[in-house]
Motif scaffolding. Structure first.
Motif, PDB file in Angstrom:
ATOM      1  N   CYS A  85       0.833  -1.204   0.000  1.00 17.42           N
ATOM      2  CA  CYS A  85       0.000   0.000   0.000  1.00 17.42           C
ATOM      3  C   CYS A  85       0.871   1.259   0.000  1.00 17.42           C
ATOM      4  O   CYS A  85       0.635   2.198  -0.763  1.00 17.42           O
ATOM      5  CB  CYS A  85      -0.929  -0.031   1.211  1.00 17.42           C
ATOM      6  SG  CYS A  85      -2.167   1.276   1.190  1.00 17.42           S
ATOM      7  N   PHE A  86       1.890   1.279   0.872  1.00 10.35           N
ATOM      8  CA  PHE A  86       2.760   2.451   0.959  1.00 10.35           C
ATOM      9  C   PHE A  86       3.515   2.648  -0.349  1.00 10.35           C
ATOM     10  O   PHE A  86       3.695   3.780  -0.806  1.00 10.35           O
ATOM     11  CB  PHE A  86       3.738   2.320   2.135  1.00 10.35           C
ATOM     12  CG  PHE A  86       4.399   3.619   2.490  1.00 10.35           C
ATOM     13  CD1 PHE A  86       3.813   4.467   3.418  1.00 10.35           C
ATOM     14  CD2 PHE A  86       5.588   4.002   1.903  1.00 10.35           C
ATOM     15  CE1 PHE A  86       4.406   5.685   3.745  1.00 10.35           C
ATOM     16  CE2 PHE A  86       6.189   5.213   2.223  1.00 10.35           C
ATOM     17  CZ  PHE A  86       5.602   6.059   3.146  1.00 10.35           C
ATOM     18  N   HIS A  87       3.935   1.551  -0.972  1.00  9.99           N
ATOM     19  CA  HIS A  87       4.664   1.679  -2.240  1.00  9.99           C
ATOM     20  C   HIS A  87       3.765   2.277  -3.320  1.00  9.99           C
ATOM     21  O   HIS A  87       4.211   3.114  -4.117  1.00  9.99           O
ATOM     22  CB  HIS A  87       5.229   0.327  -2.678  1.00  9.99           C
ATOM     23  CG  HIS A  87       6.276   0.458  -3.732  1.00  9.99           C
ATOM     24  ND1 HIS A  87       6.431  -0.470  -4.727  1.00  9.99           N
ATOM     25  CD2 HIS A  87       7.225   1.402  -3.966  1.00  9.99           C
ATOM     26  CE1 HIS A  87       7.424  -0.101  -5.525  1.00  9.99           C
ATOM     27  NE2 HIS A  87       7.913   1.040  -5.075  1.00  9.99           N
ATOM     28  N   SER A  88       2.506   1.886  -3.344  1.00 12.05           N
ATOM     29  CA  SER A  88       1.573   2.482  -4.305  1.00 12.05           C
ATOM     30  C   SER A  88       1.410   3.978  -4.048  1.00 12.05           C
ATOM     31  O   SER A  88       1.384   4.783  -4.982  1.00 12.05           O
ATOM     32  CB  SER A  88       0.209   1.791  -4.235  1.00 12.05           C
ATOM     33  OG  SER A  88       0.288   0.509  -4.799  1.00 12.05           O
ATOM     34  N   ALA A  89       1.292   4.354  -2.774  1.00  8.63           N
ATOM     35  CA  ALA A  89       1.170   5.772  -2.423  1.00  8.63           C
ATOM     36  C   ALA A  89       2.430   6.527  -2.830  1.00  8.63           C
ATOM     37  O   ALA A  89       2.365   7.647  -3.358  1.00  8.63           O
ATOM     38  CB  ALA A  89       0.915   5.922  -0.921  1.00  8.63           C
ATOM     39  N   LEU A  90       3.594   5.923  -2.619  1.00  7.58           N
ATOM     40  CA  LEU A  90       4.861   6.542  -2.984  1.00  7.58           C
ATOM     41  C   LEU A  90       4.940   6.770  -4.492  1.00  7.58           C
ATOM     42  O   LEU A  90       5.337   7.846  -4.956  1.00  7.58           O
ATOM     43  CB  LEU A  90       6.022   5.658  -2.517  1.00  7.58           C
ATOM     44  CG  LEU A  90       7.420   6.156  -2.850  1.00  7.58           C
ATOM     45  CD1 LEU A  90       7.747   7.426  -2.075  1.00  7.58           C
ATOM     46  CD2 LEU A  90       8.449   5.061  -2.541  1.00  7.58           C
ATOM     47  N   CYS A  98      -1.206   7.231   2.109  1.00  8.24           N
ATOM     48  CA  CYS A  98      -1.384   5.783   2.270  1.00  8.24           C
ATOM     49  C   CYS A  98      -2.490   5.445   3.271  1.00  8.24           C
ATOM     50  O   CYS A  98      -2.465   5.922   4.412  1.00  8.24           O
ATOM     51  CB  CYS A  98      -0.059   5.168   2.730  1.00  8.24           C
ATOM     52  SG  CYS A  98      -0.182   3.411   3.125  1.00  8.24           S
ATOM     53  N   PRO A  99      -3.451   4.610   2.883  1.00 12.25           N
ATOM     54  CA  PRO A  99      -4.514   4.212   3.816  1.00 12.25           C
ATOM     55  C   PRO A  99      -4.004   3.510   5.073  1.00 12.25           C
ATOM     56  O   PRO A  99      -4.548   3.712   6.159  1.00 12.25           O
ATOM     57  CB  PRO A  99      -5.391   3.270   2.982  1.00 12.25           C
ATOM     58  CG  PRO A  99      -5.155   3.679   1.568  1.00 12.25           C
ATOM     59  CD  PRO A  99      -3.716   4.125   1.522  1.00 12.25           C
TER      60      PRO A  99
END
Length: 143
Positions: free
Chosen positions: A61-66, A126-127
């Protein structure tokens, strides 16, 4: 402060049987795994565990937000990675257990100051970050 979702666009469903020593499966069958306590917690370690599943979800999830914030900032996130380390341990004098997270971000080819800005912005988007903010310790590091 409670964060309210304005409109649910997707709901994931998973059912656990046996708690930390059993199995977990999603209703669509895409995830069906044996769970077992790690040896460090007195288990046999012959399965995944909730902390590994949480680490995998948070990292993805964090990588997608990044990648999203990098794209908006016109920065190259190719080759970037996020590694989540989820720790579990006693809290309140052993009355319960708590979690802590370290997110290690690698953004090769991006200036460190810019990488720090992107990671901070991703942490706002990030959710998982939004769900954990103010609840558990989350450390952000840049590799």
């Amino acid at each position: 402060m409670t964060i309210a979702v304005e409109k649910v666009v997707y709901t994931a469903r998973a059912t656990a049987q046996g708690g930390r020593d059993g199995k977990v499966a999603t209703n669509d069958g895409k995830l069906d795994v044996v769970v077992a306590p790690p040896a460090e917690m007195g288990g046999n370690g012959n399965g995944t565990n909730p902390e590994q599943l949480f680490a995998a979800g948070f990292a993805a999830c964090f990588h997608s937000a990044l990648k999203l914030v990098a794209r908006k900032a016109r920065q190259d996130a190719d080759g970037s990675t996020v590694t989540a380390a989820v720790g579990i341990g006693p809290i309140n004098g052993g009355a319960g257990y708590g979690l802590e997270v370290e997110l290690e971000v690698s953004l090769p080819g991006v200036d460190r100051a810019v990488a720090e800005e992107l990671v901070a912005k991703a942490h706002e988007v990030c959710p998982y970050s939004n769900a954990t903010r103010g609840n558990i310790k989350v450390d952000l590091t840049i590799a």
